[in-house]
Write a protein that holds these residues in place. Structure first.
Motif, short mmCIF file in Angstrom:
data_model
loop_
_atom_site.label_atom_id
_atom_site.label_comp_id
_atom_site.label_asym_id
_atom_site.label_seq_id
_atom_site.Cartn_x
_atom_site.Cartn_y
_atom_site.Cartn_z
N GLU A 130 0.80 -1.23 0.00
CA GLU A 130 0.00 0.00 0.00
C GLU A 130 0.84 1.29 0.00
OE1 GLU A 130 -3.43 0.02 2.57
OE2 GLU A 130 -4.11 1.95 1.75
N ALA B 104 -6.99 6.16 -5.36
CA ALA B 104 -8.19 6.99 -5.53
C ALA B 104 -7.94 8.19 -6.44
CB ALA B 104 -8.69 7.46 -4.17
N SER B 105 -6.82 8.89 -6.23
CA SER B 105 -6.60 10.10 -7.05
C SER B 105 -6.25 9.74 -8.50
CB SER B 105 -5.50 10.97 -6.44
OG SER B 105 -4.28 10.26 -6.40
N ILE C 211 -7.45 7.09 -10.09
CA ILE C 211 -8.72 6.69 -10.70
C ILE C 211 -9.56 7.94 -11.00
CG2 ILE C 211 -10.90 5.48 -10.22
CD1 ILE C 211 -9.12 3.44 -8.59
N GLU C 212 -9.50 8.89 -10.08
CA GLU C 212 -10.20 10.17 -10.32
C GLU C 212 -9.62 10.88 -11.56
OE1 GLU C 212 -11.06 12.14 -6.53
OE2 GLU C 212 -10.63 14.05 -7.56
N THR D 123 0.57 6.77 -6.95
CA THR D 123 -0.62 7.51 -7.38
C THR D 123 -0.38 9.01 -7.31
OG1 THR D 123 -3.05 7.41 -7.27
CG2 THR D 123 -1.88 7.75 -5.21
N ARG E 68 -10.77 -3.11 -2.36
CA ARG E 68 -10.97 -2.00 -1.40
C ARG E 68 -9.66 -1.26 -1.15
NH1 ARG E 68 -14.68 -1.18 2.98
NH2 ARG E 68 -13.75 -0.07 4.74
N THR F 153 0.46 4.26 -2.80
CA THR F 153 0.15 5.65 -2.42
C THR F 153 1.19 6.59 -3.03
OG1 THR F 153 -0.80 4.85 -0.35
CG2 THR F 153 -0.23 7.19 -0.47
N THR G 17 -8.23 0.41 -4.65
CA THR G 17 -8.98 1.60 -5.11
C THR G 17 -8.85 2.75 -4.10
OG1 THR G 17 -11.02 0.66 -4.19
CG2 THR G 17 -10.61 0.34 -6.55
N ARG G 18 -8.64 2.42 -2.82
CA ARG G 18 -8.36 3.46 -1.82
C ARG G 18 -6.99 4.08 -2.09
NH1 ARG G 18 -8.70 0.55 3.15
NH2 ARG G 18 -6.50 -0.04 2.91
#
Ligand code: 6PG
Length: 230
Positions: free
Chosen positions: A48, A91-92, A94-95, A55, A84, A52, A87-88
């Motif tokens: 993770e 997140a940015s 994917i945004e 991303t 979960r 992070t 995608t957490r």
């Protein structure tokens, strides 16, 4: 079997930064050569921080597909879900337009979910796979003694269901097959702690069905880098 090309970092933050840079380079190269990129991501707790860090990088996210190496047969509403966590962490990205491809679907059985995921995953061209490892020498959801069908290089499958009583989260798993993994452009194994480093060293001289992480260094496997931190 050849010794593993292992890069040791002083700490886990340095490992995450270097891993993110390696993955970003693979994404950039894939986009330059074929206009898009696809990375396959393992779950668990180790990767993770790398995700992070990745991303946050200025990549051409609309050209990037985020896939999973494996998944627990659990909906993204549950903590056990790799979807979960991924995608957490992303997140940015994917945004910003990155495309996430799930392995889980709410089918009555894991086998039906694997069939559904097969249609999504078979066309993927994975440029880089991020792999983890358990202290039992599993990688992906190739758990010792229960994953012969996933490890069989003659399978036509890209995704299969595995029932692994010892697995974290849930014994019902969905996983890339070893044949699908071997089609990836390159791979990065992220491990931390003395126990995993020692277990990797012993795994390399064991039969793959008993120490599936050894498959990552077997003939025909993609170029592998191993990043380790205490
Ligand atoms: C999973 C992972 C799995 C993971 C190892 C290591 O779904 O659990 O994909 O293969 O990489 O179990 O997990 P940790 O990083 O939590 O030690």
């Amino acid at each position: 079997m050849a010794a593993a090309p292992l890069v040791a970092f002083d700490n886990r933050a340095a490992l995450a930064r270097a891993a993110a840079e390696t993955i970003a380079e693979a994404i950039t190269a894939a986009i330059a050569s074929r206009g898009e990129a696809c990375i396959a991501l393992s779950g668990g707790s180790t990767p993770e921080p790398t995700y992070t860090a990745l991303t946050a990088m200025p990549l051409d996210w609309p050209k990037v597909t985020l896939a999973l190496v494996d998944e627990r047969f659990a909906p993204p509403s549950e903590e056990a879900s790799n979807e979960r966590m991924v995608t957490r962490a992303f997140a940015s990205a994917i945004e910003a337009g990155a495309h996430f491809k799930p392995l889980y679907s709410a089918t009555p059985t894991p086998v039906e979910a694997a069939d559904h995921a097969e249609a999504l995953y078979a066309p993927l061209h994975i440029d880089l796979a991020v792999m983890g490892m358990g202290t039992d020498a599993h990688t992906a959801s190739w758990f010792p003694g229960v994953a012969a069908h996933a490890l069989d290089l003659n399978t036509a499958r890209t995704v299969v269901a595995v029932h692994a009583p010892s697995a974290a989260g849930t014994p019902h798993r969905l996983t890339l097959t070893r044949a699908a993994y071997n089609r990836a452009g390159q791979a990065l194994l992220l491990i931390t702690g003395a126990d995993k480093r020692h277990r990797l060293e012993t795994a390399l001289s064991q039969p793959i069905e008993q120490a599936p992480v050894a498959a990552l260094l077997a003939p025909g496997a993609p170029k592998l880098e191993i990043f380790w931190a205490p």
